[in-house]
Write a protein that holds these residues in place. Structure first.
Motif: not given
Length: 382
Positions: A130-152
């Motif tokens: 988890a600590h080795a993952l790049p910031a871009e991966t974190l941003n992508t996961i968070s963006r998609e998660t927030l979009a799904l939560m906003d929808k549901l």
């Protein structure tokens, strides 16, 4: 030696043919059609490739020509090997699996290794990953998660701009205390299913619902919740949980075979139990992080205890009201909802399956958690 009966498969063909394997005194092995005497293949007995014996499973005698004889006459095959391919190591798998004490010891060792891997190995490995993952991966996961939560589950916040600005001002010292983390707070109104709550996404975004803001009697309580959510981000709990859950799920599917087997509740319970264990562990780790911040800032730990107790009561209230189909839960004001809950609780009503719900929770038991929070020794942040 006696002929070894079985089924013969020619190289490159799927057709099965009844056949026998015979070996003459010179060591010449012949495959002949059963009942006909027609020769199908021949080879020196010393050149035969024979599969190891495992219980009473069929053996495979492979010839250099590519043909295979499948036979269940294990004793005859063992006699052939003993005569023409002697080896003191041959048959060791069969001897081991036939030895009950060895089987028992092996089973115990496998269980211990599996337990150690799940409880210690996987969490440690997932933390490093988890600590080795790049910031871009974190941003992508968070963006998609927030979009799904906003929808549901979420809607735009109905808090006034003044209230949001006031909270952002009170939150600013917490965010500034961890400059290495890209922290920010946003507000949303949650649907009934989530109610008063706060969430942390991997990229440093923290979501506070309107309901938890309304539930708080002082902004200091929300600051305490914020410190807890920062702990989740600091330790990358969401990513660690995702990695751990995925590995456990894949490993379990490899054991049970087809993925459809997990559809049965009893089959899926081991996965559920393990993943909830991880989540409760993460909650306690975030609690310790919050304790360290509150102690440094001179904020009483009781602020966190008070808001969590109200959140727990609010969750019980939602569960109670949702069990009555005649109550229009979404149309009730907060005061009406509290009044109805008080009436239910006064009558001795409790949410159905409350004990099971408490066990199958991603958080520790509330009373135990709050007692532990107050009793933690003063500490610094790791």
């Amino acid at each position: 030696m006696q002929p070894i009966a079985g089924s013969w498969f020619m190289a490159g063909q799927a057709r099965r043919e009844a056949a026998e394997l015979t070996v003459d005194p010179s060591g010449l092995a012949r495959i002949v059609a059963q009942g006909e005497g027609r020769e199908l293949a021949r080879e020196n007995a010393a050149e035969l490739d024979v599969s190891s014996r495992l219980g009473q499973t069929p053996r495979f005698v492979r010839l250099p020509c590519g043909g295979v004889l499948e036979t269940g006459d294990n004793d005859a095959v063992d006699a052939l090997l003993h005569q023409w391919q002697p080896s003191r190591f041959r048959g060791w798998i069969h001897r081991l699996e036939s030895h009950l004490p060895f089987v028992v010891v092996t089973a115990v060792l496998v269980l211990v290794l599996a337990w150690a891997s799940i409880v210690h190995g996987l969490p440690a490995a997932s933390e490093r990953m988890a600590h080795a993952l790049p910031a871009e991966t974190l941003n992508t996961i968070s963006r998609e998660t927030l979009a799904l939560m906003d929808k549901l589950y979420l809607e735009p916040s109905e808090l006034s701009e003044e209230k949001q600005a006031e909270l952002q001002s009170d939150f600013a010292p917490v965010l500034a205390a961890y400059p290495q983390l890209p922290l920010k707070v946003i507000f949303r109104k949650s649907w009934e299913r989530l109610g008063a709550n706060a969430f942390a996404l991997p990229d440093g975004t923290m979501i506070f619902t309107d309901q938890i803001v309304t539930l708080a009697e002082r902004n200091e309580e929300l600051v305490a919740v914020l410190a807890h959510e920062v702990g989740h981000i600091h330790h990358r709990h969401s990513l660690r949980a995702m990695i751990q859950n995925s590995v456990i799920g894949i490993a379990y599917l490899m054991v049970v075979g087809d993925a459809s087997a997990v559809g049965d509740l009893l089959v899926g319970l081991p996965v559920v139990a393990a993943t909830l264990f991880y989540s409760r562990d993460h909650e306690m780790e975030a609690d310790r992080f919050a304790v360290a911040y509150l102690d440094r800032q001179g904020i009483k730990r009781q602020a966190f205890v008070n808001i969590l107790q109200r959140m727990d009561e609010s969750a019980r209230c939602r569960e109670l009201l949702s069990e009555d189909d005649d109550i229009p839960v979404d149309e009730l004001s907060e005061s009406e909802r509290v009044k109805l809950c008080d009436e239910f609780l006064a009558e001795g009503n409790e949410p159905k399956d409350s004990t099971l719900s408490n066990y199958l929770s991603t958080h520790p038991a509330m009373q135990e958690r709050l007692e532990r929070f107050v009793e933690y020794p003063r500490m610094g942040v790791r």
